[in-house]
Design a protein around this motif. Structure first.
Motif, PDB file in Angstrom:
ATOM      1  N   LYS A 183       0.832  -1.206   0.000  1.00 58.87           N
ATOM      2  CA  LYS A 183       0.000   0.000   0.000  1.00 58.87           C
ATOM      3  C   LYS A 183       0.868   1.258   0.000  1.00 58.87           C
ATOM      4  N   THR A 184       1.920   1.250   0.819  1.00 54.49           N
ATOM      5  CA  THR A 184       2.787   2.423   0.909  1.00 54.49           C
ATOM      6  C   THR A 184       3.465   2.701  -0.424  1.00 54.49           C
ATOM      7  N   SER A 185       3.892   1.651  -1.103  1.00 55.46           N
ATOM      8  CA  SER A 185       4.543   1.833  -2.405  1.00 55.46           C
ATOM      9  C   SER A 185       3.560   2.396  -3.429  1.00 55.46           C
ATOM     10  N   GLU A 186       2.295   1.984  -3.349  1.00 54.69           N
ATOM     11  CA  GLU A 186       1.275   2.525  -4.251  1.00 54.69           C
ATOM     12  C   GLU A 186       1.038   4.006  -3.969  1.00 54.69           C
ATOM     13  N   ASP A 187       1.076   4.374  -2.695  1.00 56.30           N
ATOM     14  CA  ASP A 187       0.945   5.794  -2.337  1.00 56.30           C
ATOM     15  C   ASP A 187       2.085   6.600  -2.949  1.00 56.30           C
ATOM     16  N   ILE A 188       3.302   6.069  -2.854  1.00 58.69           N
ATOM     17  CA  ILE A 188       4.473   6.761  -3.408  1.00 58.69           C
ATOM     18  C   ILE A 188       4.375   6.860  -4.927  1.00 58.69           C
ATOM     19  N   LYS A 189       3.939   5.770  -5.564  1.00 63.32           N
ATOM     20  CA  LYS A 189       3.779   5.795  -7.024  1.00 63.32           C
ATOM     21  C   LYS A 189       2.748   6.841  -7.446  1.00 63.32           C
ATOM     22  N   SER A 190       1.683   6.972  -6.666  1.00 65.51           N
ATOM     23  CA  SER A 190       0.665   7.990  -6.976  1.00 65.51           C
ATOM     24  C   SER A 190       1.270   9.391  -6.879  1.00 65.51           C
ATOM     25  N   GLU A 191       2.108   9.614  -5.874  1.00 67.62           N
ATOM     26  CA  GLU A 191       2.778  10.908  -5.714  1.00 67.62           C
ATOM     27  C   GLU A 191       3.714  11.174  -6.893  1.00 67.62           C
ATOM     28  N   ALA A 242       5.893  -0.748 -13.404  1.00 67.60           N
ATOM     29  CA  ALA A 242       5.858   0.388 -12.489  1.00 67.60           C
ATOM     30  C   ALA A 242       6.123   1.696 -13.235  1.00 67.60           C
ATOM     31  N   CYS A 243       7.021   1.652 -14.215  1.00 65.44           N
ATOM     32  CA  CYS A 243       7.291   2.844 -15.035  1.00 65.44           C
ATOM     33  C   CYS A 243       6.025   3.288 -15.774  1.00 65.44           C
ATOM     34  N   GLY A 271       9.849  -5.544  -0.372  1.00 64.03           N
ATOM     35  CA  GLY A 271       9.987  -5.713  -1.824  1.00 64.03           C
ATOM     36  C   GLY A 271       9.348  -4.618  -2.659  1.00 64.03           C
ATOM     37  N   PRO A 272       8.052  -4.339  -2.486  1.00 61.55           N
ATOM     38  CA  PRO A 272       7.406  -3.284  -3.276  1.00 61.55           C
ATOM     39  C   PRO A 272       8.038  -1.907  -3.060  1.00 61.55           C
ATOM     40  N   MET A 273       8.563  -1.677  -1.864  1.00 58.89           N
ATOM     41  CA  MET A 273       9.182  -0.383  -1.554  1.00 58.89           C
ATOM     42  C   MET A 273      10.456  -0.165  -2.371  1.00 58.89           C
ATOM     43  N   THR A 274      11.185  -1.238  -2.632  1.00 63.62           N
ATOM     44  CA  THR A 274      12.429  -1.133  -3.394  1.00 63.62           C
ATOM     45  C   THR A 274      12.162  -0.562  -4.779  1.00 63.62           C
ATOM     46  N   ILE A 275      11.137  -1.069  -5.442  1.00 64.64           N
ATOM     47  CA  ILE A 275      10.802  -0.584  -6.786  1.00 64.64           C
ATOM     48  C   ILE A 275      10.321   0.869  -6.728  1.00 64.64           C
ATOM     49  N   ALA A 276       9.515   1.194  -5.722  1.00 58.52           N
ATOM     50  CA  ALA A 276       9.004   2.568  -5.593  1.00 58.52           C
ATOM     51  C   ALA A 276      10.150   3.570  -5.433  1.00 58.52           C
ATOM     52  N   MET A 277      11.165   3.197  -4.666  1.00 57.38           N
ATOM     53  CA  MET A 277      12.274   4.120  -4.428  1.00 57.38           C
ATOM     54  C   MET A 277      13.209   4.206  -5.631  1.00 57.38           C
ATOM     55  N   LEU A 278      13.272   3.161  -6.420  1.00 55.81           N
ATOM     56  CA  LEU A 278      14.000   3.219  -7.687  1.00 55.81           C
ATOM     57  C   LEU A 278      13.368   4.274  -8.596  1.00 55.81           C
TER      58      LEU A 278
END
Length: 291
Positions: free
Chosen positions: A8-16, A55-56, A272-279
């Motif tokens: 969920k947190t990674s999805e929030d970051i992706k939305s931002e 993700a891109c 795991g999902p956070m790693t991709i979001a931060m990339l």
């Protein structure tokens, strides 16, 4: 016990990030472009790179995937890296690890332009991180820091134990958590396979980051009540009860540790999902530097 929901947190970051990209488009600025090189057909690597490409698309980035055969020579790979280094449209790129055994990973990572090293592995970026200078942070530690911050987990003055001393997770985590930053100021112990009296050490920890690479290594009898636990590990373990014949396990024995935890990450769906979001966040930063 609160589950640290990396998905969920990674999805929030992706939305931002998607909002930032949309604004860039409105302002007539460059759209971030992330490239990835993969050599060979390692199943886990292919799945991971595929997730990065998706993700891109999710955040509106342009992406390029360079898929090279297993027998690609070190020189050929270095040539591909040189092309990406010079390509002004590529803001950042990664070389997916592990590489085939005939290729020197250190030599390859050193060849990446530090200004495009969105994995944060180049010695220039590692050095800047150590000196608390602006730079690309390694994606997994960056993601863990973001999780701790977004769940308001207090780190200042806390006793933190990092299990594992890899250059990708363990060492950078120990550095970041000890720094003078919002999610930092902790007293950090970096433990590993040669550490003596490990149970005694982990039992005193307020926060544990488990990145030792041994499935279900950290058990309930090794932690104190109220501990916050970040599980970086992910291993396939045989499981005849599962349709696919395996289950995913972290470095933490989840069932016994969760009983004592105030916060804990699940596996999968945690780090795991956070790693991709931060990339993606690093790539946006790389692009923004050109404004």
């Amino acid at each position: 016990m609160i589950l640290l929901d990396g998905k969920k947190t990674s999805e929030d970051i992706k939305s931002e990030i998607a909002e930032a990209v949309a604004q860039r488009k409105t302002d007539g600025k460059k759209i971030p472009h992330l490239a990835a090189i993969i050599v060979g057909n390692d199943g886990a690597s292919m799945t991971y790179v595929s997730s990065k490409v998706k993700a891109c698309a999710r955040v509106g980035f342009n992406s390029t995937l360079i898929d090279l055969p297993e027998d690609t020579t070190e020189e050929q790979l270095l040539d591909e890296i040189a092309i990406l280094n010079k390509d002004q449209d590529i803001d950042g790129f990664i070389v997916q690890l592990p590489l085939p055994k005939h290729i020197d990973e250190d030599k390859i990572l050193l060849a990446v332009d530090p200004n495009k090293d969105v994995d944060g592995f180049h010695p220039v970026n590692v050095g800047k991180m150590c000196l608390e200078l602006p730079t690309f942070l390694p994606a997994t530690p960056f993601g863990i820091m973001e999780l701790l911050e977004r769940y308001n987990i207090e780190t200042s003055g806390k006793n933190v134990v990092v299990l594992g001393r890899s250059n990708i997770v363990g060492r950078p985590m120990s550095i970041l958590l000890s720094q003078k930053r919002k999610c930092g100021n902790a007293t950090v112990t970096l433990a590993h396979s040669r550490t003596k009296n490990l149970k005694e050490i982990t039992s005193q920890a307020d926060i544990i980051v488990a990145a030792i690479g041994i499935p279900e290594f950290l058990t309930g009898d090794m932690v104190k009540d109220g501990v916050s636990v970040i599980d970086v590990g992910i291993t396939r373990l045989p499981d005849a009860s599962k349709k696919n014949g395996f289950r995913l396990a972290g470095d933490v024995h989840f069932e016994s540790v969760k009983e004592k935890s105030s916060f804990i990450t699940p596996v999968p769906g945690g780090v795991g999902p956070m790693t991709i979001a931060m990339l993606l966040k690093n790539t946006l930063l790389a692009c923004s530097r050109k404004d």
